[in-house]
Design an enzyme around this catalytic site. Structure first.
Site, PDB file in Angstrom:
ATOM      1  CD  GLU A  76      -0.431  -9.157   2.932  1.00 30.29           C
ATOM      2  OE1 GLU A  76      -0.842  -8.050   2.541  1.00 30.29           O
ATOM      3  OE2 GLU A  76       0.550  -9.738   2.448  1.00 30.29           O
ATOM      4  CE  LYS A 253       0.055  -5.989  -1.014  1.00 32.75           C
ATOM      5  NZ  LYS A 253       0.071  -6.921   0.117  1.00 32.75           N
ATOM      6  CG  ASP A 269      -6.511  10.335   3.024  1.00 31.41           C
ATOM      7  OD1 ASP A 269      -6.461   9.290   2.359  1.00 31.41           O
ATOM      8  OD2 ASP A 269      -7.168  11.330   2.693  1.00 31.41           O
ATOM      9  CG  HIS A 366       2.679 -14.828   3.137  1.00 35.29           C
ATOM     10  ND1 HIS A 366       2.816 -13.509   3.503  1.00 35.29           N
ATOM     11  CD2 HIS A 366       1.461 -14.941   2.585  1.00 35.29           C
ATOM     12  CE1 HIS A 366       1.725 -12.851   3.179  1.00 35.29           C
ATOM     13  NE2 HIS A 366       0.878 -13.706   2.619  1.00 35.29           N
TER      14      HIS A 366
HETATM   15  P1  NDP Z   1      -8.144  19.441   9.716  1.00 33.42           P
HETATM   16  O1  NDP Z   1      -9.189  20.027   8.844  1.00 33.42           O
HETATM   17  O2  NDP Z   1      -8.612  18.754  10.959  1.00 33.42           O
HETATM   18  O3  NDP Z   1      -7.110  20.592  10.086  1.00 33.42           O
HETATM   19  C1  NDP Z   1      -6.067  20.413  10.973  1.00 33.42           C
HETATM   20  C2  NDP Z   1      -6.472  20.864  12.383  1.00 33.42           C
HETATM   21  O4  NDP Z   1      -5.429  20.605  13.283  1.00 33.42           O
HETATM   22  C3  NDP Z   1      -6.756  22.349  12.440  1.00 33.42           C
HETATM   23  O5  NDP Z   1      -7.968  22.524  13.145  1.00 33.42           O
HETATM   24  C4  NDP Z   1      -5.598  22.910  13.256  1.00 33.42           C
HETATM   25  O6  NDP Z   1      -5.984  23.974  14.081  1.00 33.42           O
HETATM   26  C5  NDP Z   1      -5.257  21.732  14.131  1.00 33.42           C
HETATM   27  N1  NDP Z   1      -3.892  21.727  14.660  1.00 33.42           N
HETATM   28  C6  NDP Z   1      -3.600  21.587  15.978  1.00 33.42           C
HETATM   29  N2  NDP Z   1      -2.279  21.583  16.169  1.00 33.42           N
HETATM   30  C7  NDP Z   1      -1.704  21.730  14.958  1.00 33.42           C
HETATM   31  C8  NDP Z   1      -0.347  21.735  14.508  1.00 33.42           C
HETATM   32  N3  NDP Z   1       0.667  21.617  15.370  1.00 33.42           N
HETATM   33  N4  NDP Z   1      -0.104  21.850  13.193  1.00 33.42           N
HETATM   34  C9  NDP Z   1      -1.128  21.954  12.313  1.00 33.42           C
HETATM   35  N5  NDP Z   1      -2.441  21.950  12.674  1.00 33.42           N
HETATM   36  C10 NDP Z   1      -2.732  21.821  13.980  1.00 33.42           C
HETATM   37  O7  NDP Z   1      -7.273  18.378   8.926  1.00 33.42           O
HETATM   38  P2  NDP Z   1      -6.347  18.536   7.650  1.00 33.42           P
HETATM   39  O8  NDP Z   1      -6.390  19.904   7.067  1.00 33.42           O
HETATM   40  O9  NDP Z   1      -5.024  17.990   8.017  1.00 33.42           O
HETATM   41  O10 NDP Z   1      -7.056  17.579   6.586  1.00 33.42           O
HETATM   42  C11 NDP Z   1      -6.921  16.189   6.706  1.00 33.42           C
HETATM   43  C12 NDP Z   1      -8.212  15.512   6.329  1.00 33.42           C
HETATM   44  O11 NDP Z   1      -8.640  15.917   5.033  1.00 33.42           O
HETATM   45  C13 NDP Z   1      -8.065  14.010   6.259  1.00 33.42           C
HETATM   46  O12 NDP Z   1      -9.128  13.441   6.981  1.00 33.42           O
HETATM   47  C14 NDP Z   1      -8.200  13.703   4.761  1.00 33.42           C
HETATM   48  O13 NDP Z   1      -8.739  12.417   4.557  1.00 33.42           O
HETATM   49  C15 NDP Z   1      -9.119  14.778   4.298  1.00 33.42           C
HETATM   50  N6  NDP Z   1      -9.121  15.164   2.891  1.00 33.42           N
HETATM   51  C16 NDP Z   1      -8.188  14.700   1.986  1.00 33.42           C
HETATM   52  C17 NDP Z   1      -8.205  15.121   0.676  1.00 33.42           C
HETATM   53  C18 NDP Z   1      -7.106  14.674  -0.253  1.00 33.42           C
HETATM   54  O14 NDP Z   1      -6.139  14.086   0.193  1.00 33.42           O
HETATM   55  N7  NDP Z   1      -7.202  14.939  -1.553  1.00 33.42           N
HETATM   56  C19 NDP Z   1      -9.246  16.043   0.194  1.00 33.42           C
HETATM   57  C20 NDP Z   1     -10.130  16.503   1.248  1.00 33.42           C
HETATM   58  C21 NDP Z   1     -10.070  16.069   2.531  1.00 33.42           C
HETATM   59  P3  NDP Z   1      -6.125  25.477  13.525  1.00 33.42           P
HETATM   60  O15 NDP Z   1      -7.356  25.498  12.686  1.00 33.42           O
HETATM   61  O16 NDP Z   1      -6.250  26.278  14.758  1.00 33.42           O
HETATM   62  O17 NDP Z   1      -4.913  25.778  12.729  1.00 33.42           O
END
Ligand code: NDP
Length: 412
Positions: A76, A253, A269, A366
């Site tokens: 946009e 918005k 997301d 705009h």
């Molecule tokens: P991930 O599944 O990738 O988990 C986070 C990863 O980051 C883990 O592997 C974790 O490691 C690692 N990590 C590294 N450093 C850190 C830190 N400092 N703090 C926290 N974690 C760290 O992603 P999310 O669980 O965040 O999920 C996000 C995704 O889920 C997005 O793509 C979203 O679109 C999707 N999603 C959204 C939904 C919704 O909003 N309703 C439903 C389902 C999916 P470790 O494992 O070692 O802890």
């Protein structure tokens, strides 16, 4: 030379010279590479290509005393210009202040067909359930996060077990869902009822952040209106949004324009964010604007309060090279910092929109920028785009037909 007057190459060179980009990162940008098929296939299904959007950056953000260039992905016209314009007015008045919240994501395990005895058993075993959830993702505890709350909420025919989880720097959807499913497994071994579902809530209630900016009147003046008049008119329009849902939605918005653009640039997301934001807007029972504007101590004070549901690691953020590049440009080291920048961008876009609305009207700025995309839609390319846009701005006739006529004349 002003940044908006530079060519793409000059901007990239400037970012390298000023330390925002390494030469390797500059090469990534210049290569104009889309994501690899392997990456595309690993992110989502039925891939046939990748889809590009303009990638730019907003300037002049000072948030909690730190300078930022903010990468934004948006199709946009005028959103990046508006963010930069307001950020400069705010910078000249002292910058943004933010008050970050906790980083808690709530998850729900929903049970049905429970007897009273089942519910009593679960309530008695609450520390066992809490411990099971805590052990479901031990690396979170090592990072200083983990389970922070456990509640039992009764509904008609359902029991909800609500877990509050500090996901540290991750947005946390996958993490929370995994923790919930492991905990649900434990719960099903304790009682006879059925688990209907286990899923995070996108309410964002544990991630509500406040951003503030106090702007000197001098920074708001236009050619024909004093700064104080602009400030008072902004306050009136923002107050009107509290009473008119139709206005509040558009007010919000404008805020989401900036927020979503940073979400896209950082691989976050935006669907989750939209869901959280709009449920928050309706929290009082009447849809409300995310920001408030008032006069305080001879300045215009803007306060934005809303959930900002994001991560600085995990999901697509860690997988997409351009998302990593955006975080590098902003020098983001943790998710709270990114939440603060995003909230500041939302407030900046809000200020620009309100200022334009109460002064020249939104179309003056705009359509000046929109004319370029009209020129492209009419078939212009290369130098023609600028020329058609310039002539449209002179005539103030922003239609495709006019763009086509100008282009025809231009081509002789
Ligand atoms: P991930 O599944 O990738 O988990 C986070 C990863 O980051 C883990 O592997 C974790 O490691 C690692 N990590 C590294 N450093 C850190 C830190 N400092 N703090 C926290 N974690 C760290 O992603 P999310 O669980 O965040 O999920 C996000 C995704 O889920 C997005 O793509 C979203 O679109 C999707 N999603 C959204 C939904 C919704 O909003 N309703 C439903 C389902 C999916 P470790 O494992 O070692 O802890």
């Amino acid at each position: 030379m002003k940044i908006y007057e530079m060519t793409n190459e000059e901007r990239i060179r400037l970012l390298v010279q000023t330390g925002y980009l390494t030469t390797k990162q500059a090469e990534l940008l210049q290569s104009r590479r889309t994501i690899s098929l392997d990456l595309a296939n690993s992110l989502s299904e039925n891939q046939i290509g990748s889809f590009s959007l303009p990638y730019g950056f907003a300037t002049d953000f000072v948030v909690d005393g730190q300078d930022y260039l903010v990468p934004m992905v948006i199709e946009e016209p005028s959103v990046i210009a508006a963010a930069s314009n307001a950020a400069k007015r705010i910078k000249n008045s002292g910058g943004f202040r933010t008050f970050p919240s906790s980083r808690v994501v709530y998850g729900q395990i929903v049970l049905e067909n429970l007897t009273e005895t089942d519910i009593e058993t679960l309530e008695k075993k609450n520390s066992e359930i809490f411990e099971c959830a805590q052990q479901a993702h031990p690396s979170l505890i090592k990072r200083g996060g983990g389970i922070v709350s456990l509640r039992f909420n009764r509904y008609d025919g359902f029991l909800e077990i609500e877990l509050g989880i500090d996901t540290v720097d991750a947005m946390g959807a996958n993490m929370v869902n995994s923790i919930l499913e492991k905990t649900a497994h434990k719960i099903s071994s304790l009682v006879s009822g059925d688990i209907l579902c286990s899923i995070l809530s996108n309410s964002g209630q544990g991630q509500v952040i406040t951003a503030e900016a106090a702007i000197d009147f001098e920074q708001l003046k236009t050619k024909s209106m004093s700064g104080s008049e602009v400030a008072f008119r902004i306050v009136k329009l923002a107050n009107f949004a509290k009473q008119s849902v139709k206005r509040a939605v558009t007010h919000n918005k404008g805020i989401m324009n900036g927020i979503d653009a940073v979400y896209l640039a950082t691989g976050n997301d935006f669907r989750a964010q939209e869901a959280a934001a709009h449920s928050f807007a309706f929290e009082s029972g009447q849809y409300q604007p995310f920001s408030e504007w008032r006069i305080k101590d001879g300045q215009l004070l803007g306060t934005l309060k809303m959930p900002i549901e994001l991560g600085s690691v995990g999901g697509a953020i860690s997988a997409l090279p351009m998302a990593q590049l955006s975080l590098a440009i902003m020098k983001i080291t943790n998710s709270k910092q990114l939440q603060s920048v995003v909230a500041a961008v939302g407030l900046a876009n809000n200020l620009s929109a309100l200022r334009a609305l109460v002064t020249t009207g939104i179309q003056a700025g705009h359509m000046g920028l929109q004319s370029k995309s009209l020129a492209v839609s009419a078939g212009a390319s290369g130098f023609e785009i600028e020329e058609v846009s310039k002539r449209m701005n002179q005539t103030k006739n922003y239609t495709i037909e006019n763009a086509k006529n100008i282009l025809m004349k231009l081509r002789g």
